[in-house]
Write an enzyme that holds these catalytic residues in place. Sequence first.
Site, PDB file in Angstrom:
ATOM      1  N   SER A 125      55.465  69.546  27.581  1.00 39.24           N
ATOM      2  CA  SER A 125      56.261  68.431  28.082  1.00 39.24           C
ATOM      3  C   SER A 125      56.156  67.233  27.129  1.00 39.24           C
ATOM      4  CB  SER A 125      55.818  68.086  29.510  1.00 39.24           C
ATOM      5  OG  SER A 125      56.769  67.270  30.154  1.00 39.24           O
ATOM      6  N   ASP A 181      63.482  74.819  35.093  1.00 41.27           N
ATOM      7  CA  ASP A 181      62.768  73.545  34.948  1.00 41.27           C
ATOM      8  C   ASP A 181      63.571  72.429  35.609  1.00 41.27           C
ATOM      9  OD1 ASP A 181      61.402  71.247  34.059  1.00 41.27           O
ATOM     10  OD2 ASP A 181      60.858  72.214  32.166  1.00 41.27           O
ATOM     11  N   HIS A 214      58.822  73.852  35.584  1.00 45.47           N
ATOM     12  CA  HIS A 214      58.148  72.962  34.637  1.00 45.47           C
ATOM     13  C   HIS A 214      56.663  73.289  34.608  1.00 45.47           C
ATOM     14  CE1 HIS A 214      58.183  69.549  31.962  1.00 45.47           C
ATOM     15  NE2 HIS A 214      57.179  68.985  32.614  1.00 45.47           N
TER      16      HIS A 214
END
Length: 244
Positions: A125, A181, A214
Amino acid sequence: MPARAPFVVPALKKHTATVIMAHGLGDSGMGWMALAQNWRRRGKFEEVTFIFPNAPAIPITVNFGMSMPGWYDIAKLGRDLDFAEAVRTQDEPGILRSRDFFNTLIKEQNDKGIPSSRIVLGGFSQGGAMSVFTGLTNKEKLGGIFGLSSYLLLSDRVKNYVPEDWPNKNTPFFLAHGRSDDVVKYQFGQQSAQMLKEMGLEDVTFNDYADLGHSADPEEIDDLEKFLERTLPPQGDGQSAAGL
């Protein structure tokens, strides 16, 4: 820059390579140490030292200005934006500060005798986004760069930060993203990989995973393992670290 020193999983044999793995927003280096510990249990990457840095606690706009571990501020959530708008709202000063910090980590490894070509920089991320940006703009050729559930920062002006001789033009880049995600859009990862190729990078791999949100899953970690095997092949003589 960060208040806490990085977590380190040292090499078991003669240290010949380093992986720097950066966490995402609100996490810490401890959150990814299990990655290295799993490889240790399986006898993988015994010449590699793994470094898991900790981001400083900074005010995060989408968190109502409250402080949390972050490599740069986020003004709006990516899931609420298109890619162009996300770029316009990015925290350029914070990104550059974190880039300088990651370059310091790389330099510390150089000072210990590990050449940049035996260093892989990556993350998840925010950490992945910082790793891609730092690797893309680095003045020394790295062994590899990876970003999980991440995106290309400052994509409208990143070329301004790339060295003229572009030492990482043919460095392997590994990007991976879950199609489900809901934090960093899958399209952000897909577009970022395409932009890197259009810039002229010669070795960009983009893997996607149908049911992944995610986070990371075993299939993705297996693909990352293969990437590290390719970019950091063993070089030592088999001597154990304890015997040095």
